[in-house]
Scaffold this motif. Structure first.
Motif, PDB file in Angstrom:
ATOM      1  N   THR A 193      36.456  52.070  46.179  1.00  0.00           N
ATOM      2  CA  THR A 193      35.003  51.830  46.174  1.00  0.00           C
ATOM      3  C   THR A 193      34.474  51.611  44.761  1.00  0.00           C
ATOM      4  O   THR A 193      33.437  50.990  44.579  1.00  0.00           O
ATOM      5  CB  THR A 193      34.253  53.014  46.821  1.00  0.00           C
ATOM      6  OG1 THR A 193      34.745  54.238  46.249  1.00  0.00           O
ATOM      7  CG2 THR A 193      34.496  53.044  48.324  1.00  0.00           C
ATOM      8  N   ASP A 194      35.174  52.092  43.746  1.00  0.00           N
ATOM      9  CA  ASP A 194      34.744  51.915  42.362  1.00  0.00           C
ATOM     10  C   ASP A 194      34.961  50.448  41.967  1.00  0.00           C
ATOM     11  O   ASP A 194      36.096  49.982  41.860  1.00  0.00           O
ATOM     12  CB  ASP A 194      35.559  52.855  41.462  1.00  0.00           C
ATOM     13  CG  ASP A 194      35.131  52.776  40.005  1.00  0.00           C
ATOM     14  OD1 ASP A 194      34.573  51.731  39.597  1.00  0.00           O
ATOM     15  OD2 ASP A 194      35.350  53.757  39.287  1.00  0.00           O
ATOM     16  N   PRO A 195      33.857  49.697  41.719  1.00  0.00           N
ATOM     17  CA  PRO A 195      34.025  48.246  41.468  1.00  0.00           C
ATOM     18  C   PRO A 195      34.814  47.955  40.200  1.00  0.00           C
ATOM     19  O   PRO A 195      35.547  46.962  40.149  1.00  0.00           O
ATOM     20  CB  PRO A 195      32.576  47.733  41.366  1.00  0.00           C
ATOM     21  CG  PRO A 195      31.711  48.930  41.209  1.00  0.00           C
ATOM     22  CD  PRO A 195      32.454  50.126  41.685  1.00  0.00           C
ATOM     23  N   ALA A 196      34.688  48.829  39.199  1.00  0.00           N
ATOM     24  CA  ALA A 196      35.411  48.583  37.949  1.00  0.00           C
ATOM     25  C   ALA A 196      36.918  48.625  38.187  1.00  0.00           C
ATOM     26  O   ALA A 196      37.668  47.758  37.725  1.00  0.00           O
ATOM     27  CB  ALA A 196      35.006  49.635  36.906  1.00  0.00           C
ATOM     28  N   VAL A 197      37.337  49.625  38.925  1.00  0.00           N
ATOM     29  CA  VAL A 197      38.766  49.756  39.209  1.00  0.00           C
ATOM     30  C   VAL A 197      39.245  48.565  40.033  1.00  0.00           C
ATOM     31  O   VAL A 197      40.281  47.947  39.754  1.00  0.00           O
ATOM     32  CB  VAL A 197      39.050  51.078  39.956  1.00  0.00           C
ATOM     33  CG1 VAL A 197      40.519  51.169  40.348  1.00  0.00           C
ATOM     34  CG2 VAL A 197      38.641  52.277  39.114  1.00  0.00           C
ATOM     35  N   ARG A 198      38.444  48.236  41.034  1.00  0.00           N
ATOM     36  CA  ARG A 198      38.855  47.154  41.922  1.00  0.00           C
ATOM     37  C   ARG A 198      38.946  45.832  41.167  1.00  0.00           C
ATOM     38  O   ARG A 198      39.892  45.048  41.369  1.00  0.00           O
ATOM     39  CB  ARG A 198      37.898  47.054  43.113  1.00  0.00           C
ATOM     40  CG  ARG A 198      38.595  46.619  44.369  1.00  0.00           C
ATOM     41  CD  ARG A 198      37.773  46.820  45.611  1.00  0.00           C
ATOM     42  NE  ARG A 198      36.530  46.089  45.577  1.00  0.00           N
ATOM     43  CZ  ARG A 198      35.358  46.615  45.913  1.00  0.00           C
ATOM     44  NH1 ARG A 198      35.272  47.877  46.288  1.00  0.00           N
ATOM     45  NH2 ARG A 198      34.273  45.880  45.869  1.00  0.00           N
ATOM     46  N   THR A 199      37.990  45.595  40.316  1.00  0.00           N
ATOM     47  CA  THR A 199      38.000  44.354  39.543  1.00  0.00           C
ATOM     48  C   THR A 199      39.235  44.288  38.654  1.00  0.00           C
ATOM     49  O   THR A 199      39.924  43.260  38.586  1.00  0.00           O
ATOM     50  CB  THR A 199      36.726  44.270  38.676  1.00  0.00           C
ATOM     51  OG1 THR A 199      35.601  44.441  39.520  1.00  0.00           O
ATOM     52  CG2 THR A 199      36.635  42.932  37.973  1.00  0.00           C
ATOM     53  N   ALA A 200      39.519  45.404  38.005  1.00  0.00           N
ATOM     54  CA  ALA A 200      40.694  45.427  37.125  1.00  0.00           C
ATOM     55  C   ALA A 200      41.963  45.135  37.916  1.00  0.00           C
ATOM     56  O   ALA A 200      42.803  44.336  37.498  1.00  0.00           O
ATOM     57  CB  ALA A 200      40.794  46.789  36.439  1.00  0.00           C
ATOM     58  N   TYR A 201      42.078  45.763  39.064  1.00  0.00           N
ATOM     59  CA  TYR A 201      43.285  45.550  39.890  1.00  0.00           C
ATOM     60  C   TYR A 201      43.330  44.110  40.398  1.00  0.00           C
ATOM     61  O   TYR A 201      44.393  43.485  40.436  1.00  0.00           O
ATOM     62  CB  TYR A 201      43.304  46.535  41.063  1.00  0.00           C
ATOM     63  CG  TYR A 201      43.620  47.974  40.685  1.00  0.00           C
ATOM     64  CD1 TYR A 201      43.779  48.359  39.346  1.00  0.00           C
ATOM     65  CD2 TYR A 201      43.766  48.952  41.653  1.00  0.00           C
ATOM     66  CE1 TYR A 201      44.062  49.673  39.004  1.00  0.00           C
ATOM     67  CE2 TYR A 201      44.054  50.277  41.321  1.00  0.00           C
ATOM     68  CZ  TYR A 201      44.200  50.626  39.993  1.00  0.00           C
ATOM     69  OH  TYR A 201      44.474  51.925  39.658  1.00  0.00           O
ATOM     70  N   ASN A 202      42.168  43.616  40.817  1.00  0.00           N
ATOM     71  CA  ASN A 202      42.132  42.259  41.354  1.00  0.00           C
ATOM     72  C   ASN A 202      42.583  41.237  40.317  1.00  0.00           C
ATOM     73  O   ASN A 202      43.243  40.251  40.640  1.00  0.00           O
ATOM     74  CB  ASN A 202      40.725  41.911  41.849  1.00  0.00           C
ATOM     75  CG  ASN A 202      40.554  42.280  43.307  1.00  0.00           C
ATOM     76  OD1 ASN A 202      41.528  42.315  44.053  1.00  0.00           O
ATOM     77  ND2 ASN A 202      39.329  42.554  43.717  1.00  0.00           N
ATOM     78  N   LYS A 203      42.206  41.491  39.076  1.00  0.00           N
ATOM     79  CA  LYS A 203      42.582  40.563  38.006  1.00  0.00           C
ATOM     80  C   LYS A 203      44.102  40.554  37.808  1.00  0.00           C
ATOM     81  O   LYS A 203      44.687  39.532  37.479  1.00  0.00           O
ATOM     82  CB  LYS A 203      41.911  41.010  36.692  1.00  0.00           C
ATOM     83  CG  LYS A 203      40.544  40.409  36.478  1.00  0.00           C
ATOM     84  CD  LYS A 203      40.113  40.631  35.040  1.00  0.00           C
ATOM     85  CE  LYS A 203      38.610  40.502  34.902  1.00  0.00           C
ATOM     86  NZ  LYS A 203      38.085  41.375  33.849  1.00  0.00           N
ATOM     87  N   THR A 204      44.704  41.709  37.956  1.00  0.00           N
ATOM     88  CA  THR A 204      46.129  41.819  37.641  1.00  0.00           C
ATOM     89  C   THR A 204      47.034  41.404  38.786  1.00  0.00           C
ATOM     90  O   THR A 204      48.163  40.972  38.573  1.00  0.00           O
ATOM     91  CB  THR A 204      46.461  43.283  37.272  1.00  0.00           C
ATOM     92  OG1 THR A 204      45.468  43.745  36.366  1.00  0.00           O
ATOM     93  CG2 THR A 204      47.830  43.390  36.633  1.00  0.00           C
ATOM     94  N   PHE A 205      46.533  41.540  40.004  1.00  0.00           N
ATOM     95  CA  PHE A 205      47.441  41.333  41.135  1.00  0.00           C
ATOM     96  C   PHE A 205      47.076  40.100  41.946  1.00  0.00           C
ATOM     97  O   PHE A 205      46.325  40.168  42.909  1.00  0.00           O
ATOM     98  CB  PHE A 205      47.438  42.570  42.042  1.00  0.00           C
ATOM     99  CG  PHE A 205      47.795  43.824  41.304  1.00  0.00           C
ATOM    100  CD1 PHE A 205      49.023  43.939  40.656  1.00  0.00           C
ATOM    101  CD2 PHE A 205      46.915  44.895  41.229  1.00  0.00           C
ATOM    102  CE1 PHE A 205      49.360  45.104  39.966  1.00  0.00           C
ATOM    103  CE2 PHE A 205      47.247  46.055  40.550  1.00  0.00           C
ATOM    104  CZ  PHE A 205      48.465  46.152  39.913  1.00  0.00           C
TER     105      PHE A 205
END
Lengths: 701, 701
Positions: free
Chosen positions: A33-45
C-alpha cells in the motif's frame, strides 16, 4: 487495472471467505500500500530473465512473477534472454558441473547495472535465492539491501510426516493427512504444490511422507506409484521424497521366513525392492527407520545390532546414492533402567560401525520432545557416525493446536548447548552441521505439524514453528527473535509495533508453557489421552509409560535422581557438563528435576523452597497467558479479523487449560508435599477428584 | 465498481488459488455474464426490505444481499421498511402465531407492484424462500417465473454425522470431522457457518453431530458446551442440533450400577441429564440411538425391549419437546438367521408401544446401504409408529471418494417403491411423509458425506448427493433428473449442453456402478478394508461379517434364497410384493440374487444364462466408466480447469478399480461356475491370487 475483472471471476465467494484463513502461510504477497515502495519496486522489476529451462528454475521465475505481481499489481513477463532495455531480475545458473549439494543450494544476490541478479551453481540455489528476494520484498525493504549470499549449513533439511495410510496423523492436530492415498496417483491435489512451495521457500529439501510406525503398504508397487505422484510434484521444488519402512517387510510383504538383516535372502529382497523403488522414483531420497522401538520390528529380533540393520539397507541404497536415516529413539521396558540413558547405551558403542550412507537421527533430548529437555548425551559421542537432529514441530507435548508455543527457543537451546566434546564451544549445532567431526552427511528433521486444516497447522501461530525449523535447518545461527520477527512480518502484518508485540509473545511463549505444564525439569504428565495431564497415572503395560516413572514424587520430594547416587545418567555427558548439572546448587533451575530428587522444603537458588517455587511457576505460568491475551488484543486493528478472532479463541482455551493443568499438578503434588499453596495465590477451585474427572472425559471412548 | 480495490485485498493469493476448489458448493453466485439477464436483475433488486429482526431473517437478507450482489456486481442495501421508490425484495413474516413447524417452513414467492415478496408464517420460511429465489436467479431465469409456493413434505430433514470425538469419521472419505472438538467452544470455525448456510439452502433443519457408535463424552458438561457453540451457529440458520447417545451412559458417566431403562435411578439420571442438556442448549433437538446393534449397549442387555429403552428417553425429552430417534438397524450374530429379516423381526411387534415423541429410523434397505437393495419390509408394518427414513450419503459401499455415483436414483427407487400396505400406491414415501398412516412426526435422515476436505465431500461430484438428499427430504416428488440438472447448473455451469451431458452421467452412474460392483442383486463384498472387495472372505467373528454369507456362491449357483424354500424373508412383504419377487421369472433382474439362488446355467429374462449375464454386467459396467470419461472430457471447456482435472483423475481411478473389482468377482465366481468368460470379453489380465494380493495391500497395517 485491466486484469481486475478477470481476477474477480476467481474470487471464491462465500459469506466468510473474505477472511484470511491462513492458507497462504508466509507467502501472502499482500499488495503493497505504500506508494513509494511500490514505485521503487515497479521501476526495478519489469522482467524476469531465466535461460535455464528446468522445472525448478521455471518455478523460481513463476514464484517471482506471482509474488511481485501480487505485491505491485503489475504483470511481469518471464523471458529467456535479457531484454535490451528496462530493469529486471536475472536468474543465472553458473556453468559449474558436478557441484556439491550444498553448493547447488547456495546463492548470491547482487545488483548488476540496475538488475537484480540471483546466481547459483544449481537451479535449487536459484529457487532459494528467489524466495529470499521475495522475503526481502515482502518486508518492503530497499532493493539494494537484498544484496547477499547464503549457503545452507545442513545438507538434508527434512520434514518427517507421521501420516498413516488411512489418513490419520499420529500426534497430528491439524486435521487429516495432506496425502490422499486413496485418490493418488490419478488425482493430484493442487495443495501438494503449495506444500512444496512453502517448504522450498524456507529451504526444506526432503520429506518423509509416512509415519515411522510404518505400514508395509508403502513398499508395494501399488503405493510406490502413489508416492511417485507426490515425488513428481515435490521434485519441481527441489524436494526429495523419502519413505519410512517397516523392518519386517521381507516377511510381511516378501513372504520370506525371516527379516534377519544378515540373511542373504533378506538382503537380496531389500536390494530388489530398492531397485524397484528407484525404477518408479528415480530421485528417491532413502529410508527412515524406527526399529526395535515401542514394539516396532528390528534387527534385534534376530540378535543383530542397529548397525547390522542399517547397513543392510545402506547396501541396497548405495548404488542409487540413497541414504538410510536410522532413528536412535529406543528404550526398553525395563523397570530398573533409566529411559534417559537408553539411546546412548544402545548406540554409542556402535560408532564407526555404520556404512557411509547411514545417518543416525537423534531426538534433541534423551526422552521424547518434552517442553524442556537437556540435550541428548548422544551428541558428540559418535564422532564417526553422522548424527542427524530430530526436532518435533507438531505439538504432542506442547498443547496440541490450542496452545501458542513458539518452538525456535527449544531448537536453539539444544543447538547452542555446549557438549564440551572437543572442549568449550563444541555446540550441538557444530556436531549436527558436521563441522566438529567432519561428517560427510548432515541432516536436520522436523516432525511435521501440517495437516489438511485450511491453516495447515491447526493453530495459525504454529505456522511459525514450521517456518522456524526450515530457517534454522538452513542456518542455525539465526536467532529465535530474528526468525519470529521475520515470520510475523511476512505472515501477519508489516506494521512495526504489532510485529514487536507479537514477537514478544512468541519469545516468551515457551517459558510460559513450561511454567504451567512442566516447570523446573518435570516431564511427561501425558499418558492415555495426550490431551490431559495425568501426573497420578501409575499403571501401564510398561513402567516407562506411566507418569510417576518420570516425576518420582514421594513424601520426601520430587524429581529423578540421575546423579551418581541415582541412575547416573549424567555420566553420559562430558565432565564439564556433568559437573555443573550433578550439583543441585549449580544445576540450572530449568533442568533441576531432570537430574535431582529435591526435598519439598529445600531452598533453591531463587530463594524459594522447591514447593514454593513450584507454586510460583505454575501460578505465574497460567497467569502469563492473560498477558498473552492482552498483548494479542492490543494488535487487533492490524490483524485480519477472522484470524484475530481465531487466535483469541485459542488463547481463551489455553488459559482455561493452563489453570486446569496447573491444578492437576498442584493438587496431586500436594498429596506428597503436605504443604499449603502460599496465600498470595488463589486456591484451585476444584478438588483433585474433580480434576481427575475432567481428565477422564478425554479418556472416554 | 467502487468496492473492487477493497475486495482485492482479500483475494487469497497462491499459485493455485485461482481455481474453483469446490468450497462454495451450489452457492457459487457466479457473476452473470449475460448483460440482458444482469440488467433485468439490476432493475428489480435495489433493496432488500425485512422488518423481522430475528437472526434467521437477518441471515436470509444477508444471503440475498451477498448472492445477488455477487451475481450482479451491485451492492444492495438491507432496509427495515420499504423505500418509497425503486423495486426490491420484501421478506414478509405473517402475523400468525403458534403455527406448525411445516407451516413455519413453507413460503410463498410472489410479485407485488414490481417487488418480489417472500412470505412465510415463520422466519425459517423466509430463509428457505430466499434460498429458493437465489436458486432461481443462479439459473438466470426470468424473475416472473420465480412466483411459486412450497412446503416441506417431511418435518425433520436431518443429517447424521458419524463423527468421532478424535476427529475421525466412521465411513468418512473427505478428510477429518468438520467439528474441531478440542478447539470448541472457545474457537468457532467460520466454516460452521458455511455448513449451516449450505444445509439451510436445501431445507435441512436438523443435524446429529456425533457418531451413532456414540462416545459418552458428548453428555458431559465439558462437551455439551462445545456442542452448544455449534448449536449457536446452526440455530441462526434454522437448524436444530441433536446428539447420538451412549445407552450405557448412566453406568459409564453417572456411576450407576445399571443402565436398565426400567430402573428408577436410571430414569432419574436421564431426566436430570436431559434437563442439563436443555439448560445448555435450549432448543436442543433430541437423541439419536443405536442400541443393541453391532456391540453397542441397549435395553436388551437388561431383558428390556427397544420400546422400553426409547420410552425412557422419550419421557426425559418430552418436557422439552425433544424427540427420540431410535434406529432399527439391528441384527444378531446368529449363523442360522437371515440378517435381512432382523429389523422387522425385532421391531414390527413393538408397533404402538412407543411413546409419542419417538421416531423409529429405518435404513432404506433391509441390510446396509448396498448399491441396490429392495426397500426395507418394515416400511408399512408399523402404522402406529412414525418411521423415519435413513439414507446414506457417504459412499461406504459406493466407491468412497473415487467413484462418481449420483445417489438420487437410489433414494427415489426406495421412496417410490410400492409396499401395497393399503393397496396399490402405498409408496414408501407416503409412509415416511406420514400421509398413509397419519404419523404425527416425520423424519428423513442422510448419513453425511461431509468432511474437512476443501470440497466438503472428497469427490466434488458427491456434493450432488448432499444436495439431492436435502431437496428430496423437502419434496420427494422431485425427479432425480430435475435435481441433477438443477445441481449441475448451480454448481458447474449454466451452459445447457454441458449441463445435459453431466446430468446424463449422473443419471446413469448408479447403474454403472452396480454393474461392475454388485450386479443382479449381489451385495456386500466388502469386509475388512471397505476399500477393496473380498467376495472370498469366509472368516470373521460373526457369520454375517463375511462375504460368503451374502452371495452364497456354490457349485450349483449363486444368490440368497429368501423364498419359502429358504429364509422366507419375502414373507415380510405384502402378498403383492412377495408374489412378484418370489418367482424368479417375475422378480426384477436387479433384485434377483437378493431372493433366489439361481443356477449358473439358468436362462434369465434377458435371454442370457446367469453366468453370461454376470459377465455381461461386470464387463459393460466397467466399460461404461470409459463412456463417463468421454462424456466428462466433452464438457472440459465449460468447467473450471482444476475441478475438471480433479474429476478426470477420479474417473481414471474409478475405471481402474471397476476392472479390479470386476476381476475380483469374476475370477472368484468362476471357481464355482467352472464356465469360461465369453470370448467377446477380454480375459482378466490377472489371476485370482493376484487380485487377492492387490486387496491385501489395503488390508495391511
Amino acid at each position: 487495472m485491466k486484469t481486475l475483472p478477470l481476477l474477480l471471476l476467481f474470487i471464491a465467494f462465500s459469506l466468510t471467505s473474505a477472511a484470511d484463513d491462513g492458507y497462504r502461510l508466509w507467502l501472502r504477497y499482500e499488495r503493497i500500500t505504500d506508494p513509494a515502495v511500490r514505485t521503487a519496486y515497479n521501476k526495478t522489476f519489469s522482467f524476469i530473465a531465466v535461460s535455464d529451462t528446468s522445472d525448478i528454475s521455471h518455478n523460481a521465475a513463476k514464484e517471482l512473477q506471482a509474488g511481485i505481481g501480487a505485491m505491485t499489481g503489475k504483470h511481469i513477463p518471464i523471458v529467456k534472454t535479457m531484454p535490451k532495455s528496462g530493469r529486471g531480475i536475472r536468474l543465472s545458473l553458473s556453468g559449474a558441473t558436478d557441484v556439491t549439494a550444498v553448493k547447488a543450494d547456495s546463492y548470491v544476490i547482487s545488483l548488476e547495472g540496475g538488475n537484480v541478479v540471483i546466481k547459483s551453481a544449481g537451479n535449487t540455489g536459484l529457487l532459494y535465492g528467489s524466495f529470499a528476494l521475495l522475503r526481502h520484498l515482502q518486508q518492503h525493504l530497499p532493493i539494494e539491501k537484498a544484496v547477499s549470499q547464503s549457503k545452507p549449513k545442513i545438507q538434508l533439511r527434512m520434514l518427517n510426516h507421521w501420516d498413516n495410510p488411512e489418513g490419520t496423523i499420529e500426534r497430528g492436530y491439524a486435521g487429516s493427512s495432506l496425502w490422499k492415498w486413496y485418490e493418488l496417483p490419478e488425482t493430484v491435489d493442487p495443495r501438494y504444490t503449495d506444500y512444496a512451495r512453502a517448504n522450498a521457500s524456507i529451504g526444506i529439501n526432503g520429506t518423509v511422507v509416512n509415519n515411522v510406525n510404518a505400514s508395509a503398504r508403502f513398499l508395494t508397487a501399488e503405493y510406490l506409484h502413489k508416492v511417485a505422484a507426490l515425488a513428481g510434484v515435490f521434485r519441481k521444488y527441489g524436494i526429495k521424497t523419502y519413505l519410512s519402512i517397516h523392518f519386517a517387510a521381507p516377511k510381511t510383504l516378501g513372504g520370506l521366513k525371516t527379516s534377519d538383516p544378515l540373511d542373504p535372502e533378506v538382503r537380496k529382497w531389500w536390494m530388489e525392492k530398492t531397485k524397484e523403488v528407484y525404477s518408479i522414483i528415480p530421485d528417491f531420497g532413502g529410508f527412515l527407520v524406527k526399529a526395535n522401538s515401542e514394539g516396532e520390528p528390528g534387527p534385534q529380533d534376530y540378535g543383530r545390532t542397529h548397525a547390522d540393520g542399517a547397513n543392510m539397507l545402506a547396501e541396497a541404497l548405495a548404488p542409487f546414492n540413497g541414504v538410510v536415516i536410522w532413528r536412535a529413539f529406543v528404550y526398553k521396558a525395563d523397570p530398573n533402567a533409566d529411559r534417559f540413558k537408553a539411546a546412548y547405551d544402545e548406540f554409542a558403542s556402535l560408532d564407526g560401525k555404520f556404512a557411509k550412507n547411514v545417518i543416525v537421527q537423534v531426538k534433541n533430548g534423551p526422552i521424547d520432545f518434552q517442553p524442556r529437555e537437556p540435550f541428548s548425551p548422544l551428541f558428540g559421542n559418535m564422532p564417526k557416525t553422522p548424527l542427524g537432529m530430530e526436532f518435533q514441530l507438531t505439538q504432542e507435548y506442547l498443547g496440541f493446536a490450542t496452545h501458542w508455543v513458539y518452538e525456535a527457543p527449544i531448537f536453539k537451546e539444544c543447538l547452542d548447548a555446549d557438549t564440551y566434546v572437543k572442549g568449550k564451544g563444541s555446540t550441538v549445532a557444530s556436531i549436527v552441521d558436521g563441522s566438529l567431526h567432519n561428517y560427510p552427511l548432515t541432516c536436520m528433521a522436523g516432525v511435521a505439524n501440517t495437516g489438511s486444516d485450511r491453516s495447515w497447522t491447526g493453530h495459525p501461530m504454529a505456522q511459525a514453528n514450521w517456518y522456524a525449523f526450515g530457517r534454522l535447518a538452513w542456518d542455525h545461527t539465526l536467532s529465535a527473535q530474528a526468525i519470529a520477527r521475520e515470520w510475523a512480518q511476512l505472515t501477519l502484518t508489516t506494521q512495526p509495533k504489532p510485529v514487536a508485540a507479537i514477537t514478544d509473545i512468541m519469545l516468551r511463549s515457551r517459558d510460559i508453557y513450561v511454567d504451567y505444564n512442566t516447570p523446573l525439569g518435570l516431564s511427561r504428565p501425558w499418558t492415555g489421552a495426550h490431551y490431559a495431564p495425568e501426573p497420578w497415572q501409575n499403571r501401564s503395560s510398561r513402567p516407562d509409560w506411566t507418569a510417576i516413572y518420570y516425576h518420582r514424587a514421594d513424601s520426601l520430594g520430587l524429581g529423578f535422581d540421575r546423579t551418581a547416587t541415582g541412575s547416573n545418567a549424567l555420566q553420559q555427558y562430558r565432565p564439564e557438563v556433568t559437573r555443573a548439572w550433578a550439583n543441585p546448587e549449580t544445576c540450572p533451575l530449568p533442568y533441576l528435576l531432570w537430574f535431582h530428587h529435591i526435598s519439598w522444603s529445600q531452598k533453591l537458588s531463587s530463594g524459594r523452597t522447591l514447593w514454593d517455587e513450584l507454586c510460583h511457576r505454575f501460578y505465574t505460568g497460567a497467569e502469563s497467558v492473560v498477558w498473552m491475551q492482552k498483548q494479542w488484543a492490543s494488535v487487533q486493528s492490524s490483524i485480519d479479523p477472522t484470524l484475530h478472532a481465531d487466535v483469541t479463541g485459542r488463547l481463551l482455551k489455553q488459559h482455561k487449560e493452563a489453570i486446569w493443568w496447573r491444578d492437576a499438578w498442584m493438587l496431586y503434588l500436594q498429596t506428597f508435599s503436605k504443604q499449603a499453596i502460599p496465600a498470595i495465590y488463589r486456591r484451585p477451585e476444584r478438588t483433585l477428584e474433580e480434576v481427575k474427572e475432567g481428565v477422564n472425559v478425554y479418556l472416554m471412548r
